[in-house]
Design a protein around this motif. Structure first.
Motif, PDB file in Angstrom:
ATOM      1  N   LEU A 262      -7.067  44.122  13.169  1.00 40.36           N
ATOM      2  CA  LEU A 262      -5.995  43.140  13.176  1.00 40.36           C
ATOM      3  C   LEU A 262      -4.937  43.520  12.151  1.00 40.36           C
ATOM      4  O   LEU A 262      -5.240  44.100  11.115  1.00 40.36           O
ATOM      5  CB  LEU A 262      -6.509  41.746  12.805  1.00 40.36           C
ATOM      6  CG  LEU A 262      -7.557  41.071  13.678  1.00 40.36           C
ATOM      7  CD1 LEU A 262      -8.133  39.862  12.955  1.00 40.36           C
ATOM      8  CD2 LEU A 262      -6.937  40.641  15.007  1.00 40.36           C
ATOM      9  N   VAL A 264      -2.168  41.597   9.672  1.00 43.83           N
ATOM     10  CA  VAL A 264      -1.946  40.269   9.106  1.00 43.83           C
ATOM     11  C   VAL A 264      -0.555  40.218   8.500  1.00 43.83           C
ATOM     12  O   VAL A 264      -0.163  41.102   7.734  1.00 43.83           O
ATOM     13  CB  VAL A 264      -2.998  39.929   8.028  1.00 43.83           C
ATOM     14  CG1 VAL A 264      -2.737  38.532   7.467  1.00 43.83           C
ATOM     15  CG2 VAL A 264      -4.402  40.006   8.616  1.00 43.83           C
ATOM     16  N   VAL A 287      -2.282  38.490  13.209  1.00 45.77           N
ATOM     17  CA  VAL A 287      -2.467  37.113  12.753  1.00 45.77           C
ATOM     18  C   VAL A 287      -1.317  36.802  11.809  1.00 45.77           C
ATOM     19  O   VAL A 287      -1.080  37.547  10.842  1.00 45.77           O
ATOM     20  CB  VAL A 287      -3.812  36.927  12.020  1.00 45.77           C
ATOM     21  CG1 VAL A 287      -3.925  35.505  11.471  1.00 45.77           C
ATOM     22  CG2 VAL A 287      -4.973  37.242  12.946  1.00 45.77           C
ATOM     23  N   HIS A 300       0.802  33.736  20.959  1.00 47.54           N
ATOM     24  CA  HIS A 300      -0.450  33.126  20.521  1.00 47.54           C
ATOM     25  C   HIS A 300      -1.490  33.119  21.647  1.00 47.54           C
ATOM     26  O   HIS A 300      -1.227  32.676  22.759  1.00 47.54           O
ATOM     27  CB  HIS A 300      -0.190  31.691  20.050  1.00 47.54           C
ATOM     28  CG  HIS A 300      -1.413  30.993  19.552  1.00 47.54           C
ATOM     29  ND1 HIS A 300      -2.066  31.374  18.402  1.00 47.54           N
ATOM     30  CD2 HIS A 300      -2.114  29.950  20.057  1.00 47.54           C
ATOM     31  CE1 HIS A 300      -3.118  30.587  18.214  1.00 47.54           C
ATOM     32  NE2 HIS A 300      -3.166  29.718  19.209  1.00 47.54           N
ATOM     33  N   GLY A 304      -2.027  37.921  19.731  1.00 46.19           N
ATOM     34  CA  GLY A 304      -2.366  37.583  18.350  1.00 46.19           C
ATOM     35  C   GLY A 304      -2.619  36.106  18.192  1.00 46.19           C
ATOM     36  O   GLY A 304      -2.793  35.373  19.180  1.00 46.19           O
ATOM     37  N   TRP A 305      -2.621  35.663  16.946  1.00 48.05           N
ATOM     38  CA  TRP A 305      -2.930  34.275  16.618  1.00 48.05           C
ATOM     39  C   TRP A 305      -1.921  33.767  15.600  1.00 48.05           C
ATOM     40  O   TRP A 305      -1.581  34.463  14.641  1.00 48.05           O
ATOM     41  CB  TRP A 305      -4.335  34.163  16.027  1.00 48.05           C
ATOM     42  CG  TRP A 305      -5.436  34.493  16.972  1.00 48.05           C
ATOM     43  CD1 TRP A 305      -6.215  33.625  17.688  1.00 48.05           C
ATOM     44  CD2 TRP A 305      -5.898  35.802  17.328  1.00 48.05           C
ATOM     45  NE1 TRP A 305      -7.117  34.307  18.455  1.00 48.05           N
ATOM     46  CE2 TRP A 305      -6.951  35.648  18.265  1.00 48.05           C
ATOM     47  CE3 TRP A 305      -5.533  37.100  16.950  1.00 48.05           C
ATOM     48  CZ2 TRP A 305      -7.636  36.728  18.817  1.00 48.05           C
ATOM     49  CZ3 TRP A 305      -6.199  38.184  17.512  1.00 48.05           C
ATOM     50  CH2 TRP A 305      -7.243  37.987  18.423  1.00 48.05           C
ATOM     51  N   VAL A 307      -1.135  30.857  12.784  1.00 49.55           N
ATOM     52  CA  VAL A 307      -1.775  29.889  11.898  1.00 49.55           C
ATOM     53  C   VAL A 307      -0.720  28.862  11.467  1.00 49.55           C
ATOM     54  O   VAL A 307       0.391  29.253  11.090  1.00 49.55           O
ATOM     55  CB  VAL A 307      -2.354  30.592  10.652  1.00 49.55           C
ATOM     56  CG1 VAL A 307      -2.978  29.582   9.703  1.00 49.55           C
ATOM     57  CG2 VAL A 307      -3.360  31.654  11.072  1.00 49.55           C
ATOM     58  N   GLY A 319      -7.894  31.483  10.053  1.00 43.94           N
ATOM     59  CA  GLY A 319      -7.233  32.067  11.213  1.00 43.94           C
ATOM     60  C   GLY A 319      -7.713  33.486  11.483  1.00 43.94           C
ATOM     61  O   GLY A 319      -7.930  33.870  12.632  1.00 43.94           O
ATOM     62  N   ILE A 320      -7.889  34.267  10.428  1.00 48.09           N
ATOM     63  CA  ILE A 320      -8.392  35.635  10.582  1.00 48.09           C
ATOM     64  C   ILE A 320      -9.836  35.612  11.089  1.00 48.09           C
ATOM     65  O   ILE A 320     -10.217  36.420  11.947  1.00 48.09           O
ATOM     66  CB  ILE A 320      -8.291  36.396   9.247  1.00 48.09           C
ATOM     67  CG1 ILE A 320      -6.822  36.580   8.854  1.00 48.09           C
ATOM     68  CG2 ILE A 320      -8.988  37.756   9.344  1.00 48.09           C
ATOM     69  CD1 ILE A 320      -6.619  37.118   7.454  1.00 48.09           C
ATOM     70  N   ALA A 323      -9.851  34.938  14.721  1.00 46.01           N
ATOM     71  CA  ALA A 323      -9.396  36.137  15.430  1.00 46.01           C
ATOM     72  C   ALA A 323     -10.494  37.190  15.513  1.00 46.01           C
ATOM     73  O   ALA A 323     -10.698  37.812  16.562  1.00 46.01           O
ATOM     74  CB  ALA A 323      -8.156  36.702  14.737  1.00 46.01           C
TER      75      ALA A 323
END
Length: 367
Positions: A262, A264, A287, A300, A304-305, A307, A319-320, A323
């Motif tokens: 990932l 960040v 993320v 999203h 990815g995501w 937060v 959040g991580i 993920a």
């Protein structure tokens, strides 16, 4: 056409970031298409005052603040020379309409609105002055001129927070990554953070999250790639498992990004977040906090995501963790598909059409 690209820095400046990449990718493509292009910018120690790279003439002058008046004087002395000027706003623009003739096509290029970031980087009185220049003064100076933004978030921020009323066109970032390298993915959980090490990027939040994450994933490691004024302070407080690499050549940077599970990004806000697109092109999801720019660059649940903003390092760690639990090959495939929609050539063609007053088509297409 004879075009001036006026930007705070050039890509070879030690503090260069995504805005410089954007300005240069546009400039070099304008030159390649046959335009006469001059890139006017600040001069870092050791840089030449004048040189030509890829057909683009560079004129360097002044430092972070003195570059603004010096560029205006430079333009006054060449008032009738340029057909078009791309006036790139990095917090505040260059206010080129004040010194150029009405026949010159001026487009203000805005990456993101800096109003909230002035407080992070400047003394209170200077932050207030910065917001005054970015808001009312810019709004008055550029009335009657078209503007360019890099994302829907930037358009919304210009309308809602700066009161911008004129036409705003979206010309998104492209992406440049190696397509020939076959980089292996790490066998153990690995995160990467790419960007300038400045206060509003909030790398501290990621460092604080690492100790929480390593309780569940003891083998988790983090690579931080980039340089900036925060580097020494961050190095002094690195938790176990984190490596700071500073500046890296592109090939080595791509190898580390591709090895990560990932990326960040804890930034307070971006115009877009070019590093998100570069990671996506290598199949790595991101993320990030749900803030301007990043909410456009990160899809999203697909690439990815996001937060919720305001949750700090604890929210980022959660959040991580989500993920890492949900991560699968689908995300990598969707990341590559998403990144494939963005191309510097298409963006430059769109911007060139806008500069020439031609129809440019849609500037933002959903996947």
């Amino acid at each position: 056409m004879n075009v001036a690209v006026v930007n705070w820095r050039d890509p070879w400046h030690p503090a260069a970031g995504g805005a410089e990449t954007y300005a240069w990718e546009m400039a070099r493509r304008f030159a390649r298409a046959g335009d006469q292009v001059c890139f006017v910018t600040a001069r870092a120690p050791g840089q030449r005052r004048k040189e030509t790279i890829e057909g683009v003439r560079l004129a360097r002058m002044g430092g972070p603040f003195t570059v603004y008046p010096l560029v205006l004087v430079w333009l006054v002395l060449r008032r009738g020379l340029f057909d078009a000027v791309l006036d790139c706003q990095n917090g505040i623009p260059f206010f080129t309409p004040l010194v150029l003739s009405r026949r010159t096509k001026i487009m203000c290029v805005v990456h993101h609105v800096h109003d909230r970031q002035f407080d992070v980087h400047l003394p209170r009185w200077l932050a207030v002055f910065g917001r005054f220049l970015e808001g009312p003064v810019s709004r008055w100076t550029y009335q009657g001129h078209e503007s360019v933004a890099v994302s829907p978030s930037t358009v919304s921020a210009m309308r809602e927070r700066l009161g911008w009323t004129g036409p705003i066109h979206i010309v998104p970032n492209g992406v440049n990554v190696s397509t020939s390298g076959d980089f292996p993915r790490s066998r153990t959980p690995r995160l990467v953070c790419v960007g300038r090490l400045v206060a509003h990027k909030r790398v501290d939040l990621l460092l604080d999250a690492v100790s929480q994450l390593r309780k569940q994933w003891p083998e988790l490691t983090v690579d931080v790639i980039g340089r900036g004024p925060e580097e020494a302070r961050l190095r002094a407080r690195l938790p176990e498992g984190v490596t700071m690499h500073g500046y890296l050549p592109e090939a080595e940077k791509e190898r580390l990004i591709a090895a990560a599970w990932l990326q960040v990004n804890a930034s307070q806000g971006e115009g877009w977040g070019l590093c998100v697109l570069e990671a996506a092109a290598l199949g790595v999801p991101t993320v990030a906090f749900d803030v301007d720019g990043l909410r456009d660059a990160v899809r999203h649940g697909e690439t990815g995501w996001l937060v919720p903003e305001g949750l700090g390092s604890t929210g980022l760690a959660k959040g991580i963790a989500v993920a890492l639990d949900e991560l699968n090959d689908t995300y990598s495939a969707k990341c590559r598909e998403w990144a494939g929609k963005f191309c510097w050539d298409r963006s430059a063609e769109r911007l060139a059409a806008l500069v020439r007053g031609r129809a440019a088509g849609p500037g933002w297409e959903e996947p």
